[in-house]
Design a protein around this motif. Structure first.
Motif, short mmCIF file in Angstrom:
data_model
loop_
_atom_site.label_atom_id
_atom_site.label_comp_id
_atom_site.label_asym_id
_atom_site.label_seq_id
_atom_site.Cartn_x
_atom_site.Cartn_y
_atom_site.Cartn_z
N HIS A 370 20.73 66.31 -118.29
CA HIS A 370 21.92 67.12 -118.57
C HIS A 370 22.24 67.00 -120.06
N PRO A 371 22.57 68.11 -120.73
CA PRO A 371 22.87 68.04 -122.17
C PRO A 371 23.97 67.06 -122.53
N ASP A 372 24.97 66.89 -121.66
CA ASP A 372 26.09 66.00 -121.98
C ASP A 372 25.67 64.53 -122.03
N LEU A 373 24.48 64.21 -121.53
CA LEU A 373 24.00 62.82 -121.55
C LEU A 373 23.25 62.49 -122.84
N ILE A 374 22.93 63.51 -123.62
CA ILE A 374 22.11 63.27 -124.82
C ILE A 374 22.78 62.34 -125.81
N PRO A 375 24.06 62.52 -126.16
CA PRO A 375 24.67 61.59 -127.12
C PRO A 375 24.63 60.14 -126.66
N THR A 376 24.84 59.91 -125.36
CA THR A 376 24.82 58.54 -124.84
C THR A 376 23.44 57.93 -124.96
N ALA A 377 22.42 58.68 -124.53
CA ALA A 377 21.05 58.16 -124.62
C ALA A 377 20.62 58.00 -126.07
N LEU A 378 20.99 58.95 -126.90
CA LEU A 378 20.61 58.91 -128.31
C LEU A 378 21.20 57.70 -129.00
N ALA A 379 22.43 57.38 -128.67
CA ALA A 379 23.08 56.23 -129.30
C ALA A 379 22.34 54.93 -129.00
N GLU A 380 21.87 54.78 -127.77
CA GLU A 380 21.16 53.55 -127.40
C GLU A 380 19.82 53.45 -128.11
N PHE A 381 19.10 54.56 -128.23
CA PHE A 381 17.82 54.51 -128.93
C PHE A 381 17.99 54.44 -130.44
N ASP A 382 19.02 55.10 -130.97
CA ASP A 382 19.29 54.98 -132.40
C ASP A 382 19.58 53.53 -132.78
N ALA A 383 20.28 52.82 -131.91
CA ALA A 383 20.65 51.43 -132.21
C ALA A 383 19.42 50.55 -132.35
N VAL A 384 18.35 50.89 -131.65
CA VAL A 384 17.12 50.09 -131.71
C VAL A 384 16.14 50.65 -132.73
N LEU A 385 16.00 51.97 -132.77
CA LEU A 385 15.00 52.59 -133.64
C LEU A 385 15.46 52.70 -135.09
N GLY A 386 16.73 52.95 -135.30
CA GLY A 386 17.18 53.21 -136.66
C GLY A 386 16.50 54.45 -137.22
N ASP A 387 15.89 54.34 -138.38
CA ASP A 387 15.20 55.46 -139.00
C ASP A 387 13.75 55.60 -138.55
N ARG A 388 13.26 54.65 -137.77
CA ARG A 388 11.87 54.74 -137.30
C ARG A 388 11.74 55.82 -136.24
N PRO A 389 10.62 56.55 -136.19
CA PRO A 389 10.47 57.58 -135.17
C PRO A 389 10.15 57.03 -133.80
N ASN A 390 9.61 55.81 -133.75
CA ASN A 390 9.20 55.25 -132.45
C ASN A 390 8.97 53.74 -132.61
N GLN A 391 8.54 53.10 -131.53
CA GLN A 391 8.29 51.65 -131.53
C GLN A 391 6.84 51.33 -131.23
N VAL A 392 5.93 52.28 -131.50
CA VAL A 392 4.54 52.08 -131.11
C VAL A 392 3.95 50.81 -131.73
N GLY A 393 4.40 50.43 -132.90
CA GLY A 393 3.88 49.22 -133.53
C GLY A 393 4.37 47.93 -132.91
N ARG A 394 5.32 48.03 -131.99
CA ARG A 394 5.88 46.81 -131.37
C ARG A 394 5.03 46.44 -130.15
N LEU A 395 4.10 45.52 -130.33
CA LEU A 395 3.24 45.10 -129.24
C LEU A 395 3.99 44.17 -128.30
N ARG A 396 3.70 44.29 -127.01
CA ARG A 396 4.34 43.43 -126.01
C ARG A 396 3.33 42.42 -125.48
N ASP A 397 2.88 41.53 -126.37
CA ASP A 397 1.90 40.52 -125.97
C ASP A 397 2.48 39.50 -125.00
N ASP A 398 3.80 39.53 -124.84
CA ASP A 398 4.44 38.60 -123.91
C ASP A 398 4.34 39.07 -122.47
#
Length: 554
Positions: A370-398
């Motif tokens: 739903h379009p009204d959910l975009i700001p909420t989802a975007l805020a959570e990913f912006d908080a982690v990604l910042g200016d990066r386009p993605n997290q592909v470089g973050r390996l989960r070796d754990d």
């Protein structure tokens, strides 16, 4: 050439051109036989699982998993940043809303969010044709105009989802080299029409022909898609590797072959998606006769934080980032209600928690419905990604997920309630009724329901019957109980619809739900009989209506 057996509908002249149909025919000549072989292989593996053989990581492909050097092609132009993707059907109004939504990607869904009426199939392709060219517009029956107001270069990147391998398109007839005629493959039809009309235009606009691949069950099915991509690109003179695919990991067999699926598609692969609802349905269906080890409680208790679902998502992120692929999160079913502020607040809180967890786990993006959910989802990913386009470089070796972790179903708990049984009947009935009227994504009780969530509801009913479950209130769950609730819900809902002066198909929906939940045979997908009985075969529908008058199904 493929023969059109369906009626003329809006968009026929623009979409079902001789050249496009010839391309779809060539796809069938080259790949239809392999599709049939792979569907037979699905049946064999499902039979093995039903007879006690658990899925496992493949020993034959261990060298692929252990080779640290290979990577997938990764994001194509316009797919580098996928932090929020909006999903939805391809009717003009919903498409315009998606293109104006501010999401990074629009999953243009010809699959679970679309009821595959012939008008929807052809009309959806026409919508996509216009959207790709920046000329989409729509006027509602009430006279309201809908227009794409976002500049074309800033609209979401389109990723089209064709129907799955198991489905056919009965409005097109394919004749093979041996002279045998059969319905066309829905997958090849959807892909072929979209690719033929739009691939070059998409590249010219700075993006590309991108696809979500649904319901794969093995790396061999991924290999088939890869060969189709190569064939299609060569056919029109496009460089091989232009296509990008994101595979939905939404079946339990595919969860054991994530790396192999990436490997087979490595020249065309952008990532994997955690298709949570179909994944749950796949587990129920695969282990339906295997007893309480694989039994679930109420649907509301199957959350993304139960251990077996955590294992699935953690493995997906680790696998993707190991191979340079995007990991895309799934869709929270909660949706806002613009007429109910309290319900909206609850929905936004639920979605925020879900997306915060995904971003923290390393997902590169997520879905909303739903379009009204975009700001909420975007805020959570912006908080982690910042200016990066993605997290592909973050390996989960754990992350170290075992087969036992993926199959630890009992960890979710197994409490079934009277309310849970009735909710499954009511939700499945209401969704199927809307689907039969041509709507594939439906808001029900504050949740967005599509074919996958309806599958969960009807398969849970069957699982509880098979396992002779007794609810927390002491009610045995059997066929008689479910049939009785179904009759009550059908009467209540149809009476309400008729009192409101609305046309309804609750009788048809009740008949279908009884068949796919209570009959001796358990169909692998409810959409297969639904499509045949009610959307295509008029003669069979008339026969069934006559039988219903003599002996009502419910």
């Amino acid at each position: 050439m493929i023969e059109i057996t369906g009626p003329r509908v809006d968009g026929t002249e623009d979409i079902l051109t001789p050249e496009a149909l010839a391309f779809v025919d060539h796809l069938h000549q080259a790949f239809a036989a392999r599709r049939q072989e792979l569907l037979l292989e699905r049946q064999r593996r499902r039979s093995e699982a039903g007879n006690g053989r658990d899925p496992r990581f493949l020993s034959a492909t261990e060298t692929i998993r252990e080779d640290p050097h290979w990577r997938v092609a990764g994001a194509g132009p316009g797919l580098e940043d996928r932090r929020v993707e909006i999903t939805g059907p391809t009717d003009p109004k919903m498409a315009i809303n998606a293109l104006n939504s501010g999401a990074r990607v629009w999953l243009a869904d010809q699959e679970d969010a679309t009821s595959p009426t012939w008008a929807n199939v052809v009309g959806g392709q026409r919508t996509l044709y216009d959207a790709v060219r920046g000329q989409l517009a729509f006027t509602s029956p009430e006279g309201k105009d809908y227009r794409v107001t976002t500049p074309h270069e800033h609209t979401p990147t389109i990723v089209m989802r064709p129907r799955g391998w198991h489905l056919v398109e009965k409005h097109l007839a394919f004749t093979d080299r041996a002279g045998r005629t059969a319905p066309a493959s829905a997958s090849l039809t959807d892909f072929g029409l979209y690719f033929w009309h739009n691939a070059e235009e998409l590249v010219a606009s700075g993006r590309g022909p991108y696809f979500y691949l649904p319901k794969l069950e093995s790396h061999l099915e991924a290999r088939l898609w890869n060969d189709i991509f190569v064939f299609a690109q060569q056919r029109i003179g496009m460089p091989v590797g232009t296509v990008r695919a994101t595979v939905l990991i939404e079946t339990i067999p595919a969860a054991f072959e994530m790396e192999e699926i990436l490997y087979e598609l490595r020249d065309h692969c952008a990532g994997l998606n955690a298709g949570r609802w179909d994944y749950i349905f796949s587990i129920i269906k695969t282990f339906l006769g295997r007893g309480k080890r694989f039994a679930f409680g109420d649907r509301s208790g199957i959350t993304m934080t139960v251990p077996f679902m955590r294992a699935y998502t953690e493995l997906l992120v680790a696998t993707c980032h190991k191979r340079g692929a995007h990991a895309i999160g799934g869709m929270s079913a909660f949706i806002p209600n613009r007429r109910d502020a309290e319900a909206t607040e609850r929905a936004l809180a639920q979605v925020a928690d879900d997306k915060r967890r995904e971003a923290g786990d390393g997902f590169d993006g997520t879905w909303v419905a739903h379009p009204d959910l975009i700001p909420t989802a975007l805020a959570e990913f912006d908080a982690v990604l910042g200016d990066r386009p993605n997290q592909v470089g973050r390996l989960r070796d754990d992350v170290h997920v075992t087969a036992a972790d993926l199959l630890d179903i009992t960890s979710a708990g197994g409490t079934v309630t009277d309310a849970g049984v009735r909710s499954n009947v009511s939700v499945a009935l209401r969704y199927i009724e809307a689907w039969l009227r041509g709507t594939g994504a439906v808001a029900i009780d504050g949740l967005m329901e599509d074919a996958a969530t309806a599958e969960i509801s009807r398969s849970l009913l069957r699982q509880w019957i098979e396992n002779r479950v007794v609810t927390a209130e002491g009610t045995p769950v059997d066929r008689a109980l479910v049939a009785g609730i179904l009759a009550e819900e059908c009467m209540r809902l149809s009476s309400a619809a008729r009192a409101a002066g609305a046309a309804d198909r609750f009788d048809d929906a009740a008949e279908l739900l009884a068949e796919v939940s209570l009959a001796e045979e358990f169909p692998t997908f409810l959409t297969i009989p639904a499509y045949t009985w009610f959307l295509v075969d008029e003669a069979e529908r008339e026969d069934r209506e006559e039988l219903r008058e003599l002996a009502p199904a419910v």
